[in-house]
Design an enzyme around this catalytic site. Structure first.
Site, PDB file in Angstrom:
ATOM      1  N   ASP A 255      -2.343  -4.813  -0.053  1.00 59.38           N
ATOM      2  CA  ASP A 255      -2.012  -6.103   0.526  1.00 59.38           C
ATOM      3  C   ASP A 255      -2.889  -6.489   1.713  1.00 59.38           C
ATOM      4  OD1 ASP A 255      -0.877  -4.137   2.130  1.00 59.38           O
ATOM      5  OD2 ASP A 255       1.168  -4.921   1.993  1.00 59.38           O
TER       6      ASP A 255
ATOM      7  N   GLN B 204       0.812  -1.209   0.000  1.00 58.61           N
ATOM      8  CA  GLN B 204       0.000   0.000   0.000  1.00 58.61           C
ATOM      9  C   GLN B 204       0.849   1.264   0.000  1.00 58.61           C
ATOM     10  OE1 GLN B 204      -2.796  -1.712   3.321  1.00 58.61           O
ATOM     11  NE2 GLN B 204      -3.808   0.057   2.418  1.00 58.61           N
ATOM     12  N   HIS B 205       0.210   2.364  -0.323  1.00 57.31           N
ATOM     13  CA  HIS B 205       0.701   3.729  -0.108  1.00 57.31           C
ATOM     14  C   HIS B 205       1.805   4.206  -1.048  1.00 57.31           C
ATOM     15  CE1 HIS B 205      -1.613   3.818   3.555  1.00 57.31           C
ATOM     16  NE2 HIS B 205      -0.840   2.974   4.189  1.00 57.31           N
TER      17      HIS B 205
END
Length: 482
Positions: free
Chosen positions: A239, A81-82
């Site tokens: 995820d 992520q991110h």
């Protein structure tokens, strides 16, 4: 490869360190082939990776799957992520991706929170109070520190978006991963134009948010891929949302994931908004929500302590002998101390190396359990087993530390690679029309032994909380000096 009972699907887990691909029988959940290839991550002040490595690793992992990948009818990508992926007009990376654990944007995070009305205003709008992990802060850092690179950007993507787009040629994302950017308004389930304007990001550079169950596209005719042209591509997701799918998670069941980062989360039917910033109000990949707390320091940090002490990671001594070790080796996200370092307190002449290692486990788990009640709905059953997943879940020292500090029964699913299995369940749902979580429940992915509850070690929890509180000025001073 023995004959499959149903169509084959591919689930991918593109994590911080590697990409894994599973070919799964959609009827039974049986893994018929798998592959894995590593990536590299920079060291030093930042944490960066070249997105092209992720693609090369995906191609390598799929080729390891052999003929089974060619027979697959659908594929889905689960990814870290991110991360901020910036592409030029040709679809090539402008610079390496800024990863989730790159904390250089902590000053930008603090400034953005203040400029848009404070923590409550952010949590009301986006479900989360952005810290240095969130994509919006990384874009603000890039615009401030590398303005020429920012001006060259023609598309902004998350890691799973980048791989999905390489498959389909279409710029797409999903609500689960979009909710971790900081520029997606959870109340409206749409990009927040005021926030985008604030950070100087044109919404035209962002991917289309694909609905749960919608086909994101089909695989293009790419010669280095073993897929057949026209293979269906699912939306994919981040995820943690993929792992929730992989477990077939129902509301109220808490999950503690022990990996490079540590996470604790649960599915909820209620949109979360925690103004303290401890819990991120993420969406899940189905249409519900996934309130989640994340720490930056988990298995890698504890393994590093073991290495420094010259011990095997399991070589702990029950009871830490009054020693407290806060293993904030990469700064920390929960609590919000992005530039803090590790802290050791209570060392004595008779302290053993094994006690120090146990203290590192205790410090890592304390941060996660502190957020457990916050991610669960108020009416959740507190006796429900805590589901333990991730690489650390197989370790006896991790298991026993979680049991002792949580006071809850602990379930350890036998299924591994839950992110890739969740992506595979999402791909299977495209073919069958099922809820992907129902697919995973049919596959019985959450089955596994349950370790009985033991008495909660309140004394250790209180000692760690006290040291953390007393050390806060020191840890915060470290943040300001970086």
């Amino acid at each position: 490869m023995s004959a499959a009972e149903g169509p084959l699907v591919v689930g991918v887990d593109s994590s911080t360190q590697s990409t894994k691909a599973l070919v799964v029988d959609a009827a039974t959940g049986r893994v018929v082939a798998s592959g894995q290839a590593p990536h590299t991550v920079s060291t030093g002040a930042g944490r960066e990776s070249d997105p092209r490595q992720w693609w090369e690793a995906l191609v390598a992992a799929l080729h390891q799957c052999g003929d089974a990948a060619r027979e697959a009818s659908a594929v889905s990508i689960g990814g870290q992520q991110h991360g901020l992926v910036t592409l030029d007009a040709h679809g090539d990376p402008v610079r390496p991706a800024l990863l989730w654990n790159d904390v250089r944007s902590a000053p930008q995070a603090r400034r953005l929170v203040a400029e848009l009305g404070g923590p409550k205003a952010w949590s009301d709008r986006t479900g989360s109070v952005p810290g240095a992990s969130f994509t919006v802060t990384k874009w603000a850092w890039l615009a401030e520190h590398e303005p020429q690179a920012a001006r060259s950007v023609a598309a902004v993507r998350l890691p799973h978006d980048y791989l999905t787009e390489r498959l389909t040629g279409q710029g797409t994302t999903d609500r689960g991963d979009a909710s971790g950017t900081g520029w997606w308004a959870s109340a409206e389930e749409a990009y927040d134009e005021e926030i985008l304007t604030r950070v100087g990001l044109d919404p035209a550079l962002l991917p289309r948010v694909v609905r749960p169950g919608e086909v994101a596209g089909t695989v293009r005719d790419i010669h280095d891929l073993p897929f057949s042209k026209g293979t269906l591509v699912a939306p994919g997701t981040g995820d943690n949302a993929a792992a929730a799918l992989g477990l077939g998670l129902r509301p109220g069941t808490p999950v503690l994931s022990l990996g490079t980062s540590g996470t604790v989360y649960a599915v909820s039917e209620h949109r979360p908004a925690d103004p303290s910033g401890t819990v991120a109000g993420f969406a899940d990949a189905r249409g519900d929500w996934l309130p989640l707390a994340c720490t930056l320091n988990c298995t890698l940090a504890v393994d590093r302590i073991a290495t420094l002490l010259g011990l095997d990671r399991e070589a702990v001594e029950p009871g830490a002998g009054g020693v407290t070790l806060l293993p904030y080796l990469d700064g920390e996200r929960t609590p919000d101390l992005p530039n803090a370092s590790g802290l050791l307190h209570g060392l004595r002449h008779d302290t053993t190396a094994r006690q120090l290692l146990q203290a590192a486990y205790d410090g890592a788990v304390h941060s996660l359990l502190g957020a457990l009640d916050l991610v669960l709905d108020r009416d959740a059953d507190r006796t429900t087993p805590l589901v333990l997943i991730g690489g650390g879940a197989r370790g006896t020292a991790w298991q026993q530390t979680v049991r002792r500090l949580s006071g809850r029964p602990v379930r350890i699913p036998e299924a591994r690679e839950l992110v890739a299995l969740g992506a595979a369940a999402q791909a299977a749902g495209l073919l069958t029309g099922e809820d992907p979580a129902a697919v995973a429940r049919r596959w019985r992915t959450a089955d596994g032994p349950v370790l009985d509850a033991v008495e909660r070690d309140e004394a250790t929890l209180e000692r760690i909380s006290g040291v953390l509180s007393d050390a806060a000025p020191l840890l915060e001073r470290g943040t300001r000096e970086h």
